[in-house]
Design an enzyme around this catalytic site. Structure first.
Site, PDB file in Angstrom:
ATOM      1  N   ARG A  26     -12.221  -4.620  -0.497  1.00  0.00           N
ATOM      2  CA  ARG A  26     -11.042  -4.064  -1.163  1.00  0.00           C
ATOM      3  C   ARG A  26     -10.713  -4.856  -2.421  1.00  0.00           C
ATOM      4  NH1 ARG A  26     -12.111  -1.053   2.236  1.00  0.00           N
ATOM      5  NH2 ARG A  26     -10.831   0.025   3.772  1.00  0.00           N
ATOM      6  N   TYR A  60       1.238  10.167   3.826  1.00  0.00           N
ATOM      7  CA  TYR A  60       1.706   9.148   2.877  1.00  0.00           C
ATOM      8  C   TYR A  60       1.014   9.331   1.528  1.00  0.00           C
ATOM      9  CZ  TYR A  60       1.884   4.674   0.443  1.00  0.00           C
ATOM     10  OH  TYR A  60       2.025   3.711  -0.531  1.00  0.00           O
ATOM     11  N   PHE A  63      10.427   1.973  -6.534  1.00  0.00           N
ATOM     12  CA  PHE A  63       9.643   1.458  -5.400  1.00  0.00           C
ATOM     13  C   PHE A  63      10.096   2.078  -4.079  1.00  0.00           C
ATOM     14  CE2 PHE A  63       9.620  -2.336  -8.261  1.00  0.00           C
ATOM     15  CZ  PHE A  63       8.257  -2.533  -8.362  1.00  0.00           C
ATOM     16  N   GLY A  69     -10.944   6.281   9.563  1.00  0.00           N
ATOM     17  CA  GLY A  69     -10.394   6.577   8.239  1.00  0.00           C
ATOM     18  C   GLY A  69     -10.701   5.519   7.196  1.00  0.00           C
ATOM     19  N   LYS A  72       2.470  10.627  -2.342  1.00  0.00           N
ATOM     20  CA  LYS A  72       2.301   9.959  -3.643  1.00  0.00           C
ATOM     21  C   LYS A  72       1.695  10.932  -4.656  1.00  0.00           C
ATOM     22  CE  LYS A  72       3.848   5.866  -2.635  1.00  0.00           C
ATOM     23  NZ  LYS A  72       5.103   5.397  -3.207  1.00  0.00           N
ATOM     24  N   SER A 125      -0.255   4.888  -5.634  1.00  0.00           N
ATOM     25  CA  SER A 125      -1.166   4.101  -4.803  1.00  0.00           C
ATOM     26  C   SER A 125      -2.593   4.590  -4.974  1.00  0.00           C
ATOM     27  CB  SER A 125      -0.735   4.264  -3.336  1.00  0.00           C
ATOM     28  OG  SER A 125      -1.754   3.774  -2.500  1.00  0.00           O
TER      29      SER A 125
HETATM   30  P1  NAD Z   1       8.630  -2.308   1.062  1.00  0.00           P
HETATM   31  O1  NAD Z   1       8.844  -1.477   2.261  1.00  0.00           O
HETATM   32  O2  NAD Z   1       8.589  -3.785   1.206  1.00  0.00           O
HETATM   33  O3  NAD Z   1       9.693  -1.944  -0.065  1.00  0.00           O
HETATM   34  C1  NAD Z   1      10.296  -0.686  -0.155  1.00  0.00           C
HETATM   35  C2  NAD Z   1      11.789  -0.901  -0.294  1.00  0.00           C
HETATM   36  O4  NAD Z   1      12.426   0.371  -0.388  1.00  0.00           O
HETATM   37  C3  NAD Z   1      12.404  -1.613   0.915  1.00  0.00           C
HETATM   38  O5  NAD Z   1      13.270  -2.644   0.455  1.00  0.00           O
HETATM   39  C4  NAD Z   1      13.174  -0.516   1.637  1.00  0.00           C
HETATM   40  O6  NAD Z   1      14.302  -1.019   2.324  1.00  0.00           O
HETATM   41  C5  NAD Z   1      13.543   0.376   0.476  1.00  0.00           C
HETATM   42  N1  NAD Z   1      13.793   1.765   0.862  1.00  0.00           N
HETATM   43  C6  NAD Z   1      13.066   2.540   1.697  1.00  0.00           C
HETATM   44  N2  NAD Z   1      13.596   3.765   1.776  1.00  0.00           N
HETATM   45  C7  NAD Z   1      14.691   3.774   0.970  1.00  0.00           C
HETATM   46  C8  NAD Z   1      15.663   4.741   0.636  1.00  0.00           C
HETATM   47  N3  NAD Z   1      15.619   5.971   1.147  1.00  0.00           N
HETATM   48  N4  NAD Z   1      16.645   4.407  -0.225  1.00  0.00           N
HETATM   49  C9  NAD Z   1      16.708   3.166  -0.753  1.00  0.00           C
HETATM   50  N5  NAD Z   1      15.808   2.189  -0.465  1.00  0.00           N
HETATM   51  C10 NAD Z   1      14.823   2.501   0.386  1.00  0.00           C
HETATM   52  O7  NAD Z   1       7.256  -1.787   0.387  1.00  0.00           O
HETATM   53  P2  NAD Z   1       6.409  -2.400  -0.807  1.00  0.00           P
HETATM   54  O8  NAD Z   1       5.122  -2.887  -0.254  1.00  0.00           O
HETATM   55  O9  NAD Z   1       7.225  -3.297  -1.641  1.00  0.00           O
HETATM   56  O10 NAD Z   1       6.081  -1.064  -1.600  1.00  0.00           O
HETATM   57  C11 NAD Z   1       6.876  -0.603  -2.664  1.00  0.00           C
HETATM   58  C12 NAD Z   1       6.327   0.702  -3.172  1.00  0.00           C
HETATM   59  O11 NAD Z   1       4.961   0.532  -3.551  1.00  0.00           O
HETATM   60  C13 NAD Z   1       6.345   1.832  -2.123  1.00  0.00           C
HETATM   61  O12 NAD Z   1       6.686   3.031  -2.772  1.00  0.00           O
HETATM   62  C14 NAD Z   1       4.913   1.873  -1.651  1.00  0.00           C
HETATM   63  O13 NAD Z   1       4.541   3.149  -1.206  1.00  0.00           O
HETATM   64  C15 NAD Z   1       4.146   1.490  -2.913  1.00  0.00           C
HETATM   65  N6  NAD Z   1       2.834   0.905  -2.610  1.00  0.00           N
HETATM   66  C16 NAD Z   1       2.738  -0.179  -1.788  1.00  0.00           C
HETATM   67  C17 NAD Z   1       1.487  -0.702  -1.481  1.00  0.00           C
HETATM   68  C18 NAD Z   1       1.347  -1.883  -0.542  1.00  0.00           C
HETATM   69  O14 NAD Z   1       0.255  -2.095  -0.010  1.00  0.00           O
HETATM   70  N7  NAD Z   1       2.370  -2.694  -0.322  1.00  0.00           N
HETATM   71  C19 NAD Z   1       0.328  -0.147  -2.036  1.00  0.00           C
HETATM   72  C20 NAD Z   1       0.458   0.957  -2.896  1.00  0.00           C
HETATM   73  C21 NAD Z   1       1.734   1.473  -3.174  1.00  0.00           C
HETATM   74  N1  UDP Z   2      -8.778  -5.088   8.385  1.00  0.00           N
HETATM   75  C1  UDP Z   2      -9.306  -5.757   9.480  1.00  0.00           C
HETATM   76  N2  UDP Z   2      -8.437  -6.156  10.451  1.00  0.00           N
HETATM   77  C2  UDP Z   2      -7.090  -5.941  10.412  1.00  0.00           C
HETATM   78  C3  UDP Z   2      -6.572  -5.266   9.277  1.00  0.00           C
HETATM   79  C4  UDP Z   2      -7.452  -4.843   8.284  1.00  0.00           C
HETATM   80  O1  UDP Z   2     -10.512  -5.981   9.569  1.00  0.00           O
HETATM   81  O2  UDP Z   2      -6.361  -6.325  11.338  1.00  0.00           O
HETATM   82  C5  UDP Z   2      -9.706  -4.661   7.310  1.00  0.00           C
HETATM   83  C6  UDP Z   2      -9.723  -3.152   7.085  1.00  0.00           C
HETATM   84  O3  UDP Z   2     -10.650  -2.526   7.937  1.00  0.00           O
HETATM   85  C7  UDP Z   2     -10.126  -3.089   5.600  1.00  0.00           C
HETATM   86  C8  UDP Z   2      -9.490  -4.341   5.000  1.00  0.00           C
HETATM   87  O4  UDP Z   2      -9.255  -5.225   6.105  1.00  0.00           O
HETATM   88  O5  UDP Z   2     -11.535  -3.197   5.460  1.00  0.00           O
HETATM   89  C9  UDP Z   2      -8.155  -4.076   4.303  1.00  0.00           C
HETATM   90  O6  UDP Z   2      -7.295  -3.367   5.204  1.00  0.00           O
HETATM   91  P1  UDP Z   2      -5.779  -3.066   4.834  1.00  0.00           P
HETATM   92  O7  UDP Z   2      -5.205  -2.265   5.958  1.00  0.00           O
HETATM   93  O8  UDP Z   2      -5.106  -4.339   4.455  1.00  0.00           O
HETATM   94  O9  UDP Z   2      -5.891  -2.207   3.495  1.00  0.00           O
HETATM   95  P2  UDP Z   2      -6.446  -0.701   3.275  1.00  0.00           P
HETATM   96  O10 UDP Z   2      -7.498  -0.444   4.291  1.00  0.00           O
HETATM   97  O11 UDP Z   2      -5.266   0.178   3.412  1.00  0.00           O
HETATM   98  O12 UDP Z   2      -7.008  -0.710   1.901  1.00  0.00           O
END
Ligand code: NAD
Ligand code: UDP
Length: 341
Positions: A233, A151, A83, A296, A155, A127
């Site tokens: 979404r 970003y 993660f 975007g 990925k 992601s």
């Molecule tokens: P988060 O930031 O809460 O968790 C990431 C963790 O990694 C944190 O605890 C942070 O301290 C740790 N970290 C960051 N850089 C590090 C490093 N160099 N070494 C060790 N630890 C490190 O994020 P999350 O929402 O839990 O996401 C986890 C993973 O899932 C990420 O890779 C993110 O890109 C991916 N992801 C998240 C989402 C989302 O919307 N939350 C969606 C798709 C993918």
């Molecule tokens: N969104 C919104 N107001 C906010 C944050 C998000 O209306 O303050 C909307 C955004 O335009 C999208 C949806 O909520 O339609 C989900 O956004 P989010 O950033 O959570 O996820 P992503 O767009 O990355 O899928």
């Protein structure tokens, strides 16, 4: 059969902490590696209270090869869930070098340590952002790859690296899990999403308005071609997502090399539907205004989750109402997250 130890990088974070709870509940001993860049050590303490079992914490950086080599030498790690990384799309546009360094470089360092230690089981946090603006919904795994931000590109690059490593090392099995929109919190209200600055994402923003930390929500556009004009979404409950990781570990051996799998519900929810569900959860109206579209953003986006069910026997259980109720429990109990006094 006795469960073997899993290394969870980024295990103190939002998705990582919920996954640790589910891993411990499933009987896996867990070692967390985290540098707490975007999380708080209290999250690990809460995980320990929520689930019995062996949870060890190593404070360190996934880009630090000496730290990883030590860790693999000291612990008998059977599989890694990775993660750890950076996830703010806007920041990745401003600091692409940082995102490639941590997300791509960190994964390479981890892969090298795993090769050295002969650890060949890898679950990667990818992601749905790798699809960019999808040409069709629901989005299947073979949809066009078109990440729009550094970003998303990081990925996509890691997916490519892992695919090639699995090809070169036939014993490797890799699950590339493409998450849609993770939301919600543990039902206990003890762990949840804990953004450090103003949240970009809808759920934490709505939650902070509901609890009085922010004045109002701005809806980013209500002229999209969706049922109520607001963006749609695939919101997936973080506990469902966490269980998807347990399912991935359980089925890794049956996968071929590196396999991409969507983790989503396959059902879209609009911004207005989330807002109404959250109002129901918190019991009062949530102030909002309609603003312009966010650059975007795409109109509609949800997963084709069939592959996850077929390969992992996994399907999401919880709906948006449940995610709002759980988020509200966490947010109202801990308005300042793990820093709440
Ligand atoms: P988060 O930031 O809460 O968790 C990431 C963790 O990694 C944190 O605890 C942070 O301290 C740790 N970290 C960051 N850089 C590090 C490093 N160099 N070494 C060790 N630890 C490190 O994020 P999350 O929402 O839990 O996401 C986890 C993973 O899932 C990420 O890779 C993110 O890109 C991916 N992801 C998240 C989402 C989302 O919307 N939350 C969606 C798709 C993918
Ligand atoms: N969104 C919104 N107001 C906010 C944050 C998000 O209306 O303050 C909307 C955004 O335009 C999208 C949806 O909520 O339609 C989900 O956004 P989010 O950033 O959570 O996820 P992503 O767009 O990355 O899928």
């Amino acid at each position: 059969m006795a469960r073997k130890t899993v290394l969870v990088t980024g295990g103190a974070g939002y998705i990582g902490s919920h996954t640790c709870v589910e891993l411990l509940n499933a009987g896996f001993p867990v070692v967390v590696l985290d540098n707490f860049r975007n999380s708080h050590p209290e999250a690990i303490e809460r995980v320990r209270k929520l689930a019995a079992g062996s949870l060890k914490l190593v404070t360190g950086d996934v880009c630090d090869s000496a730290c990883l080599e030590r860790l693999f030498a000291e612990e008998s790690i059977a599989a890694v869930i990775h993660f750890a990384g950076l996830k703010a799309v806007g920041e990745s546009v401003a600091k692409p070098e940082l995102y490639y360094r941590v997300n791509v470089g960190g994964t390479l360092t981890l892969i090298e340590a795993m090769l050295k230690a002969q650890c060949s089981r890898f679950v990667f946090s990818s992601s749905a952002t790798v699809y960019g603006d999808p040409q069709e919904v629901p989005v299947p795994e073979n949809a066009r790859f078109a990440p729009e931000s550094p970003y998303g590109a990081s990925k996509a690059m890691v997916e490519r690296v892992l695919t090639d490593v699995a090809k070169a090392n036939p014993s490797w099995r890799v699950a590339l899990l493409r998450y849609f929109n993770p939301v919600g919190a543990h039902v206990s209200g003890e762990i949840g999403e804990d953004p450090l600055g103003p949240p970009d994402n809808l759920f934490p923003y709505v939650a902070q308005v509901a609890v009085g930390k922010r004045e109002y929500l701005t809806i980013h556009g209500n002229d999209y071609p969706t049922r109520d004009g607001t963006g749609e979404r695939d919101y997936i409950h973080v506990v469902d997502l966490a269980r998807g990781h347990v399912a991935a570990l359980d089925h890794l051996d049956e996968l071929h090399a590196a396999t991409a799998i969507n983790l989503g519900r396959g059902i879209g929810g609009t911004v207005m539907e989330v807002l109404r569900a959250f109002e129901k959860a918190c019991g009062h109206p949530i102030k909002h205004v309609v603003g312009p579209r966010r650059p975007g953003d795409v109109a509609r986006y949800f997963a084709d989750p069939a592959q996850a069910e077929k390969l992992l026997g996994w399907r999401a259980e919880f709906d948006i109402e449940r995610a709002c109720a759980d988020t509200w429990r966490w947010q109202s109990r801990y308005p300042d997250g793990f820093r709440t006094r």
